[in-house]
Design an enzyme around this catalytic site. Structure first.
Site, PDB file in Angstrom:
ATOM      1  N   CYS A 145      79.083 -22.111   8.176  1.00  0.00           N
ATOM      2  CA  CYS A 145      79.886 -23.084   8.925  1.00  0.00           C
ATOM      3  C   CYS A 145      79.750 -24.511   8.412  1.00  0.00           C
ATOM      4  O   CYS A 145      80.430 -25.405   8.915  1.00  0.00           O
ATOM      5  CB  CYS A 145      79.520 -23.037  10.406  1.00  0.00           C
ATOM      6  N   CYS A 465      75.323 -26.637  12.948  1.00  0.00           N
ATOM      7  CA  CYS A 465      74.496 -25.477  12.656  1.00  0.00           C
ATOM      8  C   CYS A 465      75.296 -24.532  11.768  1.00  0.00           C
ATOM      9  O   CYS A 465      76.505 -24.693  11.605  1.00  0.00           O
ATOM     10  CB  CYS A 465      74.095 -24.764  13.944  1.00  0.00           C
TER      11      CYS A 465
END
EC number: 2.3.1.155
Length: 481
Positions: A145, A465
C-alpha cells in the site's frame, strides 16, 4: 443529537475481554479523543514563524502539481480496462494540468501491487501510451500500500542526488480484473506439454492429468508469512487495543461525511475527469457514501465471525484508480516558470512484525520522521494518514498516545502523542475516497499539500501502513506564497 454528528461525543474508550495473545490494552494509558464539530470546516492553521526544512548542500525537491483520475469501486466504470489505461489517463491528466513538455521529463516511476502480467512494467506502457518519448526511461515499483510512496521517494532521491531534474511519479491499481492463474500442477503440465517432442511423451503427460488440476489459483488475500488476511489482522488489532465496533463505525462515518463535504465544496481539486472508452466521462469518486450509525450497525463482521468488529462499512473498499505527480528540483521548476505547491522533505520507511503489528506503520514512522526533521507533533498543521480500516487508525492513535507502548515496543522513553482530529484527514480518507493500492501515496501527499495551501499551514505529515508490517512517513512543507 444529530446522528451524523454523534462524532462529537464518541471515541471514549472502554476495555474489553482481550485475546490471550495480547495484554496491550490492559497496560494502556488511554485518553479519550474528541471529535467536536468535526463536520464543520476546520479552522485555518496558523502559519508559524518556523524556519524552512531546507538542508545545506542538498537540492530542494518540490511538487509542482499532482492529479488522480476518480477513484471508483471495483467492478464499475473501469472494469473493462487494463491498469496501463488508468495510469495513462493519470499521466495525460497531469500533462494537461501542468503543460510540462514531455521531453523535459527525465524519468517516470509508478507503483502497483497486483501486476497485470501483460504489462509488468506498467510505468513504461502507460508512458508510451500517454505520448512520452520512447527515450524516457520508466520503471515500476511495488511495496504494497506504500508503492506510490516508494515511487515518489525514489524520484526524490534521483533529484536530490543530481541524477535527474524532472520526475513523474505515480501509481495505479485495477482491482476489477486481477490475474487468476491455473494451479501450479496444471501450469507445470502445460509447460512440459509444450516441450514434449513426440506423441508418446504428450500422451504420457496427459495421463497424469487430474480434475483437481483445474482448480484456479486466486491472488493471495493473505500475508504470505503469516497466512492471515489483513482484515483478520485488523480485527485482532482492534481487539488488542480495545477499539469497539461503535468507535470504528463512528470513525468511518466521519471519513465519509468529511469526504462528501470536501467533494461538494470542490476541495478535491486533484481529481481530473476521465473519458472511459465507450462509456461516459467519470468526474468524481463513487465510493463516498455517508450512511448512519443505525445502518452501519446492521452489517455483520466481515472477517472474524460472529464476534469481530471489522465490517464492510468500516473498511476501505476494493478500488480502481491511478495518480501522478510532477516532481522537480526547485531551481528547475522556477526556471520553467512554475509555482510549486510544496516541498517534499524528510521521509522514513519502517518495518516490524507482520503478525501482531502489521498495521502499525504510522506509529513507528511518525516519531522517526519528526525527529529527522527536527519537528514535533505540535508543528504539524495537516495530517494525512492512510485509512485501511477504522480499527487500524484508532489502534494507531492509541499506540501513539501510550508511554507504555513506546517504552515496551518501540524502545522510546515517551509517546509521540496522537494527532489531533481537527487536523486529521479533514477531506476524507481511504475509507471513503477509496484505496487503489498502488496509487494512494500520491493522493495522500497531494491532499496534504492542497490542505496546507487552503488552510495556511506550513507542515504536513503523511503516513501509511502496508502489507508485510511495513510503513512510511513523510514531511510535506508548503511552498511560500
Amino acid at each position: 443529537m444529530n446522528r451524523n454528528c454523534k462524532m462529537t461525543s464518541i471515541l471514549t474508550y472502554t476495555f474489553k475481554n482481550l485475546p490471550s495473545t495480547s495484554n496491550w490494552a490492559l497496560r494502556f494509558s488511554i485518553r479519550p479523543l474528541s471529535c467536536s464539530s468535526q463536520l464543520r470546516a476546520a479552522p485555518a492553521a496558523q502559519t508559524k514563524s518556523k524556519k524552512t526544512l531546507a538542508k545545506p548542500n542538498v537540492r530542494n525537491v518540490v511538487v509542482v502539481d499532482g492529479v488522480r483520475i476518480p477513484f471508483l469501486l471495483s467492478g464499475t466504470s473501469y472494469k473493462d480496462l487494463m491498469p496501463h489505461d488508468l495510469a495513462r489517463a493519470a499521466l495525460s491528466g497531469l500533462l494537461h494540468r501542468t503543460n510540462v513538455p514531455k521531453e523535459v521529463v527525465d524519468y517516470i516511476i509508478f507503483g502497483t501491487v497486483i501486476q497485470e502480467v501483460k504489462t509488468s512494467n506498467v510505468a513504461r506502457e502507460a508512458a508510451l501510451g500517454a505520448g512520452f518519448s520512447d527515450k524516457t526511461p520508466a520503471h515500476t515499483v511495488t511495496m504494497a500500500c506504500i508503492s506510490a510512496n516508494q515511487a515518489m521517494t525514489t524520484g526524490v532521491g534521483l533529484i536530490a542526488s543530481g541524477q535527474s531534474d524532472v520526475i513523474v511519479a505515480g501509481g495505479v491499481e485495477l482491482m476489477s480484473d486481477v490475474p487468476i492463474r491455473h494451479s501450479r500442477k496444471m501450469r507445470k503440465m502445460m509447460l512440459e506439454l509444450n516441450k514434449a517432442k513426440t506423441l508418446g511423451q504428450r500422451l504420457s503427460l496427459i495421463s497424469k492429468f487430474r480434475l483437481n488440476f483445474l482448480a484456479p489459483e486466486l491472488p493471495a488475500v493473505a500475508e504470505f508469512s503469516t497466512s492471515e488476511t489483513m482484515g483478520h489482522s485488523a480485527d485482532r488489532l482492534a481487539a488488542a487495543f480495545a477499539v469497539s465496533r461503535l468507535e470504528q463505525d463512528e470513525y468511518a462515518l466521519r471519513s465519509h461525511s468529511l469526504a462528501k463535504k470536501a467533494q461538494d465544496e470542490g476541495l478535491l481539486s486533484d481529481v481530473v475527469p476521465f473519458k472511459v472508452p465507450g462509456k461516459d466521462t467519470v468526474t468524481k469518486d463513487n465510493g463516498i457514501r455517508p450512511s448512519s450509525l443505525e445502518q452501519m450497525a446492521k452489517l455483520k463482521p466481515a472477517f472474524i465471525k460472529p464476534y469481530g468488529t471489522v465490517t464492510a462499512a468500516n473498511s476501505s473498499f476494493l478500488t480502481d484508480g491511478a495518480s501522478a505527480m510532477l516532481i522537480m528540483a526547485e531551481e528547475k521548476a522556477l526556471a520553467m516558470g512554475y509555482k510549486p505547491k510544496a516541498y517534499l522533505r524528510d521521509f522514513v520507511y519502517v518495518s516490524q512484525d507482520p503478525k501482531d503489528q502489521l498495521l502499525l506503520g504510522p506509529t513507528y514512522a511518525t516519531p522517526k520522521v519528526l525527529e529527522k526533521a527536527g519537528l514535533t507533533m505540535n508543528d504539524i498543521d495537516a495530517f494525512e494518514f492512510h485509512e485501511a480500516f477504522s480499527g487500524q487508525i484508532l489502534a494507531n492513535f492509541k499506540a501513539m498516545d501510550s508511554d507504555w507502548f513506546a517504552q515496551n515496543y518501540m524502545g522510546r522513553k515517551t509517546k509521540v502523542g496522537a494527532p489531533p482530529l481537527e487536523k486529521f484527514n479533514n477531506w476524507g480518507g481511504s475509507l471513503s475516497l477509496g484505496h487503489p493500492f498502488g496509487a494512494t501515496g500520491c493522493r495522500l501527499v497531494m491532499a496534504a499539500a492542497n490542505r496546507l495551501r487552503k488552510e495556511g499551514g506550513q507542515f504536513g505529515l503523511v503516513a501509511a501502513c502496508a502489507a508485510g508490517g511495513q510503513g512510511h512517513a513523510m514531511i510535506v512543507e508548503a511552498y511560500p506564497k
